[in-house]
Scaffold this active site. Structure first.
Site, PDB file in Angstrom:
ATOM      1  N   GLY A 140       0.850  -1.155   0.122  1.00 18.41           N
ATOM      2  CA  GLY A 140      -0.119   0.190  -0.022  1.00 18.41           C
ATOM      3  C   GLY A 140       0.763   1.274  -0.090  1.00 18.41           C
ATOM      4  O   GLY A 140       1.952   1.195   0.317  1.00 18.41           O
ATOM      5  N   PRO A 141       0.431   2.354  -0.222  1.00 14.82           N
ATOM      6  CA  PRO A 141       1.165   3.467  -0.402  1.00 14.82           C
ATOM      7  C   PRO A 141       1.635   4.023   0.908  1.00 14.82           C
ATOM      8  O   PRO A 141       1.232   3.415   2.025  1.00 14.82           O
ATOM      9  CB  PRO A 141       0.019   4.653  -1.079  1.00 14.82           C
ATOM     10  CG  PRO A 141      -1.001   4.207  -0.473  1.00 14.82           C
ATOM     11  CD  PRO A 141      -1.089   2.665  -0.440  1.00 14.82           C
ATOM     12  N   SER A 142       2.889   4.617   0.907  1.00 11.32           N
ATOM     13  CA  SER A 142       3.410   5.242   2.215  1.00 11.32           C
ATOM     14  C   SER A 142       2.436   5.735   2.979  1.00 11.32           C
ATOM     15  O   SER A 142       1.814   6.791   2.568  1.00 11.32           O
ATOM     16  CB  SER A 142       4.712   6.044   1.825  1.00 11.32           C
ATOM     17  OG  SER A 142       5.229   6.485   2.797  1.00 11.32           O
ATOM     18  N   GLY A 143       2.419   5.658   4.137  1.00  9.84           N
ATOM     19  CA  GLY A 143       1.766   6.369   4.984  1.00  9.84           C
ATOM     20  C   GLY A 143       0.166   5.809   5.310  1.00  9.84           C
ATOM     21  O   GLY A 143      -0.545   6.312   6.262  1.00  9.84           O
ATOM     22  N   VAL A 144      -0.032   4.725   4.476  1.00  4.72           N
ATOM     23  CA  VAL A 144      -1.508   4.333   4.594  1.00  4.72           C
ATOM     24  C   VAL A 144      -1.849   3.560   6.110  1.00  4.72           C
ATOM     25  O   VAL A 144      -3.136   3.719   6.388  1.00  4.72           O
ATOM     26  CB  VAL A 144      -1.907   3.552   3.541  1.00  4.72           C
ATOM     27  CG1 VAL A 144      -1.067   1.996   3.585  1.00  4.72           C
ATOM     28  CG2 VAL A 144      -3.422   3.258   3.323  1.00  4.72           C
ATOM     29  N   GLY A 145      -0.680   3.058   6.527  1.00  2.00           N
ATOM     30  CA  GLY A 145      -0.766   2.347   7.861  1.00  2.00           C
ATOM     31  C   GLY A 145      -0.664   0.956   7.748  1.00  2.00           C
ATOM     32  O   GLY A 145      -0.928   0.055   8.920  1.00  2.00           O
ATOM     33  N   ARG A 173      15.010   5.829  10.766  1.00  2.00           N
ATOM     34  CA  ARG A 173      14.247   6.820  11.434  1.00  2.00           C
ATOM     35  C   ARG A 173      14.704   7.120  12.878  1.00  2.00           C
ATOM     36  O   ARG A 173      15.242   5.907  13.503  1.00  2.00           O
ATOM     37  CB  ARG A 173      13.016   6.864  11.212  1.00  2.00           C
ATOM     38  CG  ARG A 173      12.638   7.235  10.004  1.00  2.00           C
ATOM     39  CD  ARG A 173      11.161   6.652   9.760  1.00  2.00           C
ATOM     40  NE  ARG A 173      10.834   6.615   8.300  1.00  2.00           N
ATOM     41  CZ  ARG A 173       9.724   5.904   7.818  1.00  2.00           C
ATOM     42  NH1 ARG A 173       9.145   4.924   8.354  1.00  2.00           N
ATOM     43  NH2 ARG A 173       9.605   5.917   6.442  1.00  2.00           N
ATOM     44  N   ARG A 266       3.041  12.098  10.949  1.00  2.00           N
ATOM     45  CA  ARG A 266       3.925  10.983  11.224  1.00  2.00           C
ATOM     46  C   ARG A 266       5.276  11.827  11.511  1.00  2.00           C
ATOM     47  O   ARG A 266       6.208  11.531  12.360  1.00  2.00           O
ATOM     48  CB  ARG A 266       4.133   9.868  10.368  1.00  2.00           C
ATOM     49  CG  ARG A 266       5.043   8.743  10.773  1.00  2.00           C
ATOM     50  CD  ARG A 266       4.991   7.468   9.775  1.00  2.00           C
ATOM     51  NE  ARG A 266       5.949   7.736   8.635  1.00  2.00           N
ATOM     52  CZ  ARG A 266       5.879   6.872   7.786  1.00  2.00           C
ATOM     53  NH1 ARG A 266       5.157   5.536   7.763  1.00  2.00           N
ATOM     54  NH2 ARG A 266       6.546   7.014   6.610  1.00  2.00           N
ATOM     55  N   ARG A 277       6.650  10.772  -2.201  1.00  2.00           N
ATOM     56  CA  ARG A 277       6.037   9.632  -1.541  1.00  2.00           C
ATOM     57  C   ARG A 277       4.496   9.899  -2.141  1.00  2.00           C
ATOM     58  O   ARG A 277       3.880   8.804  -2.602  1.00  2.00           O
ATOM     59  CB  ARG A 277       6.117   9.438   0.001  1.00  2.00           C
ATOM     60  CG  ARG A 277       7.240   8.977   0.167  1.00  2.00           C
ATOM     61  CD  ARG A 277       7.587   8.678   1.681  1.00  2.00           C
ATOM     62  NE  ARG A 277       9.005   8.146   1.922  1.00  2.00           N
ATOM     63  CZ  ARG A 277       9.149   6.676   2.745  1.00  2.00           C
ATOM     64  NH1 ARG A 277       8.075   6.298   3.299  1.00  2.00           N
ATOM     65  NH2 ARG A 277      10.495   6.444   2.670  1.00  2.00           N
ATOM     66  N   ASP A 301      -9.743   3.404   6.948  1.00  2.00           N
ATOM     67  CA  ASP A 301     -10.338   4.731   7.250  1.00  2.00           C
ATOM     68  C   ASP A 301     -10.260   4.623   8.786  1.00  2.00           C
ATOM     69  O   ASP A 301      -9.183   5.117   9.367  1.00  2.00           O
ATOM     70  CB  ASP A 301     -11.704   4.686   6.869  1.00  2.00           C
ATOM     71  CG  ASP A 301     -12.350   6.127   6.924  1.00  2.00           C
ATOM     72  OD1 ASP A 301     -11.705   6.923   7.565  1.00  2.00           O
ATOM     73  OD2 ASP A 301     -13.320   6.203   6.418  1.00  2.00           O
TER      74      ASP A 301
HETATM   75  N1  LIG Z   1      -6.456   4.481  10.334  1.00  2.00           N
HETATM   76  C1  LIG Z   1      -5.745   5.439  10.741  1.00  2.00           C
HETATM   77  N2  LIG Z   1      -6.388   6.757  10.939  1.00  2.00           N
HETATM   78  C2  LIG Z   1      -5.651   7.622  11.223  1.00  2.00           C
HETATM   79  N3  LIG Z   1      -4.089   7.561  11.386  1.00  2.00           N
HETATM   80  C3  LIG Z   1      -3.757   6.282  10.899  1.00  2.00           C
HETATM   81  C4  LIG Z   1      -4.419   5.325  10.790  1.00  2.00           C
HETATM   82  N4  LIG Z   1      -3.755   4.135  10.245  1.00  2.00           N
HETATM   83  C5  LIG Z   1      -2.305   4.580  10.445  1.00  2.00           C
HETATM   84  N5  LIG Z   1      -2.706   5.767  11.093  1.00  2.00           N
HETATM   85  C6  LIG Z   1      -1.274   6.709  11.291  1.00  2.00           C
HETATM   86  O1  LIG Z   1      -0.555   7.023   9.937  1.00  2.00           O
HETATM   87  C7  LIG Z   1       0.777   7.218  10.019  1.00  2.00           C
HETATM   88  C8  LIG Z   1       1.397   6.359   9.142  1.00  2.00           C
HETATM   89  O2  LIG Z   1       1.021   5.054   9.309  1.00  2.00           O
HETATM   90  P1  LIG Z   1       2.369   3.843   8.988  1.00  2.00           P
HETATM   91  O3  LIG Z   1       3.519   4.378   9.490  1.00  2.00           O
HETATM   92  O4  LIG Z   1       1.566   2.523   9.609  1.00  2.00           O
HETATM   93  O5  LIG Z   1       2.372   3.774   7.522  1.00  2.00           O
HETATM   94  P2  LIG Z   1       2.928   2.684   6.345  1.00  2.00           P
HETATM   95  O6  LIG Z   1       1.854   2.392   5.570  1.00  2.00           O
HETATM   96  O7  LIG Z   1       3.392   1.661   7.166  1.00  2.00           O
HETATM   97  O8  LIG Z   1       4.055   3.850   5.796  1.00  2.00           O
HETATM   98  P3  LIG Z   1       5.433   3.358   5.173  1.00  2.00           P
HETATM   99  O9  LIG Z   1       5.035   2.702   4.006  1.00  2.00           O
HETATM  100  O10 LIG Z   1       6.049   4.912   4.869  1.00  2.00           O
HETATM  101  O11 LIG Z   1       6.273   2.798   6.002  1.00  2.00           O
HETATM  102  C9  LIG Z   1       1.128   6.791  11.600  1.00  2.00           C
HETATM  103  O12 LIG Z   1       1.260   7.968  12.129  1.00  2.00           O
HETATM  104  C10 LIG Z   1      -0.029   6.144  11.920  1.00  2.00           C
HETATM  105  O13 LIG Z   1      -0.272   6.175  13.431  1.00  2.00           O
HETATM  106  N1  LIG Z   2       9.784  -4.203  -2.644  1.00  2.00           N
HETATM  107  C1  LIG Z   2      10.009  -3.776  -1.149  1.00  2.00           C
HETATM  108  N2  LIG Z   2       9.651  -2.869  -0.695  1.00  2.00           N
HETATM  109  C2  LIG Z   2       9.620  -2.577   0.603  1.00  2.00           C
HETATM  110  C3  LIG Z   2      10.444  -3.523   1.266  1.00  2.00           C
HETATM  111  N3  LIG Z   2      10.553  -3.198   2.846  1.00  2.00           N
HETATM  112  C4  LIG Z   2       9.741  -1.878   2.701  1.00  2.00           C
HETATM  113  N4  LIG Z   2       9.219  -1.667   1.686  1.00  2.00           N
HETATM  114  C5  LIG Z   2       8.490  -0.620   1.068  1.00  2.00           C
HETATM  115  O1  LIG Z   2       9.242   0.614   0.841  1.00  2.00           O
HETATM  116  C6  LIG Z   2       8.083   1.622   1.373  1.00  2.00           C
HETATM  117  C7  LIG Z   2       8.744   2.683   2.257  1.00  2.00           C
HETATM  118  O2  LIG Z   2       9.218   2.142   3.462  1.00  2.00           O
HETATM  119  P1  LIG Z   2       9.752   3.029   4.621  1.00  2.00           P
HETATM  120  O3  LIG Z   2      10.006   2.215   5.741  1.00  2.00           O
HETATM  121  O4  LIG Z   2      10.721   3.771   4.103  1.00  2.00           O
HETATM  122  O5  LIG Z   2       8.602   4.249   4.786  1.00  2.00           O
HETATM  123  C8  LIG Z   2       7.038   1.137   1.769  1.00  2.00           C
HETATM  124  O6  LIG Z   2       5.905   1.045   0.798  1.00  2.00           O
HETATM  125  C9  LIG Z   2       7.237  -0.471   2.263  1.00  2.00           C
HETATM  126  O7  LIG Z   2       6.237  -1.441   1.961  1.00  2.00           O
HETATM  127  C10 LIG Z   2      11.123  -4.636   0.783  1.00  2.00           C
HETATM  128  O8  LIG Z   2      11.824  -5.476   1.435  1.00  2.00           O
HETATM  129  N5  LIG Z   2      10.851  -4.630  -0.562  1.00  2.00           N
END
Ligand SMILES: Nc1ncnc2c1ncn2[C@@H]1O[C@H](COP(=O)(O)OP(=O)(O)OP(=O)(O)O)[C@@H](O)[C@H]1O
Ligand SMILES: Nc1nc2c(ncn2[C@@H]2O[C@H](COP(=O)(O)O)[C@@H](O)[C@H]2O)c(=O)[nH]1
Length: 362
Positions: A140-145, A173, A266, A277, A301
């Site tokens: 899923g996109p970065s930040g989606v959770g 980080r 975040r 991103r 959501d």
């Molecule tokens: N349903 C939600 N509602 C509101 N905030 C949320 C929700 N889910 C996650 N968050 C918050 O959104 C931020 C991003 O979540 P998270 O770091 O889990 O995303 P991610 O998809 O793992 O991102 P990345 O791919 O960059 O690692 C965090 O601060 C988290 O607390």
């Molecule tokens: N193809 C791969 N994607 C990965 C891997 N580990 C994490 N990820 C994805 O990168 C982005 C950014 O992550 P972040 O920690 O810098 O926020 C996120 O979409 C991850 O799902 C991997 O081993 N292979």
């Protein structure tokens, strides 16, 4: 390609030898599939791992294949039997978590690598005893959770799930720990390891290299846990076409505005990185929804509701955190055995060493 050692030529002339150890105490086995005889065993190059060579009878030549995956270490010998697209290797005298290995010789993954490289390719993978459930790939996109949902799952079911710790070339980080959140690594080191076949998948994501090593997945499987991979869509596509059978889940944000808000709140990225991103997010969501990679799409959501849906599709609804499945049940493989395949069954013939030799099938 090279010249055959004399003892092997002798041995190969005395066919059929499938799965049996060659004479001369070399701890090598041969498995013939079509024109190719896979000679497995020994370590000619001074390493401590089992080597593979192929004799191609149509060419009358030895071929040195490109070998992917973590190689098993040498043992007191082994048995081998061909199963459809891979060779099952049972190591003699090895510990129970190191007895079963597969050498992929004709899987989809191997065929694709052969086509790409134009050489013979084989790939090692480790077998696991027991019923470990399919790994779970979450994209899923970065930040989606994704990370938040995975943390909730790991917290509620610590004995059931294990996180596949990826490699990345991005900087850690504030609170991230090497070996826990990621294996933080130099680009040149990771590129070399990719070349050496140590990665199940890798991709360039938001300007950095990320990848899942074969070992990262094996560590979780060896612990008898279900593996969770947090990887981007490119990585998910690679895993989909690999030999790892997994469940693929794509997590969508309720809107782009909410995604931006989560990323900003975040507070882990610079403005430039946030914009990058967000630009990539639109394309990822498009691919996630339209490609046939994913089995399920989840909208994150309300976090609690999304988590409940995630648990439901993993078969965990109303589930009380259970102890781990005993995937590493004891399985004592006797030193003296042979192995064969009849229909869907692998027959292990054990020969006990007493005054009166006794033979028993498992
Ligand atoms: N349903 C939600 N509602 C509101 N905030 C949320 C929700 N889910 C996650 N968050 C918050 O959104 C931020 C991003 O979540 P998270 O770091 O889990 O995303 P991610 O998809 O793992 O991102 P990345 O791919 O960059 O690692 C965090 O601060 C988290 O607390
Ligand atoms: N193809 C791969 N994607 C990965 C891997 N580990 C994490 N990820 C994805 O990168 C982005 C950014 O992550 P972040 O920690 O810098 O926020 C996120 O979409 C991850 O799902 C991997 O081993 N292979």
């Amino acid at each position: 390609m090279g010249e055959a050692p004399a003892f092997l030529v002798d041995d190969l002339q005395n066919e059929p030898l499938n799965g049996f150890e060659l004479k001369s105490g070399t701890c090598k086995t041969t498995t013939t599939i079509g024109d190719k005889t896979y000679v497995i065993g020994g370590a000619d190059d001074g390493t401590l791992s089992i080597e593979v060579r192929i004799f191609d009878s149509s060419l009358g030549e030895w071929v040195q294949p490109t070998v992917y995956g973590t190689k098993p270490l040498l043992s007191k010998g082994h048995s081998a039997v061909f199963l459809n697209d891979r060779i099952l290797i049972l190591k003699k005298g090895a510990k129970s978590d190191d007895q079963i290995w597969f050498l992929e010789v004709d899987t989809q993954y191997v065929r694709r690598q052969q086509k790409q490289l134009g050489t013979e390719v084989v790939a090692w993978s480790k077998g696991v005893i027991g019923n470990v459930e399919k790994p779970v790939v979450i994209s899923g996109p970065s930040g989606v959770g994704k990370g938040t949902l995975i943390s909730m799952l790991m917290k509620e079911f610590p004995a059931m799930f294990g996180f596949s710790v990826s490699h990345t070339t991005r900087a850690p980080r504030g609170t991230e720990k090497d070996g826990v959140h990621y294996h933080f690594t130099e680009k040149s080191v990771m590129e070399k390891e990719i070349e050496d076949g140590k990665f199940l998948e890798f991709a360039s994501v938001h300007g950095n290299l990320y990848g899942t090593s074969v070992e990262a997945v094996e560590v979780v499987a060896d612990a008898g846990k279900r593996c969770i991979l947090d990887i981007d869509v490119q990585g998910a596509r690679s895993v989909r076409s690999s030999s790892l059978e997994a469940i693929f889940i794509f997590v969508c944000p309720p809107s782009m505005e909410e995604l931006e808000k989560r990323l900003r709140d975040r507070g882990t990225e610079t403005e430039e990185q946030i914009l990058k991103r967000l630009r990539n997010a639109a394309a990822e969501i498009e691919q996630g929804k339209s490609s046939k990679i994913f089995d399920f799409i989840l909208y994150n959501d309300n976090l609690e509701e999304c988590y409940e849906k995630l648990k439901k599709l993993l078969g965990l609804s109303g589930c009380v955190a259970a102890p781990p499945k005993s995937a590493l049940r004891e399985f004592n493989l006797p030193l003296d055995h042979s192995v064969s395949k009849i229909d869907d069954k692998i027959i292990i013939n054990c020969i006990s060493s007493g005054l009166e030799k006794e033979s028993k099938n498992l």
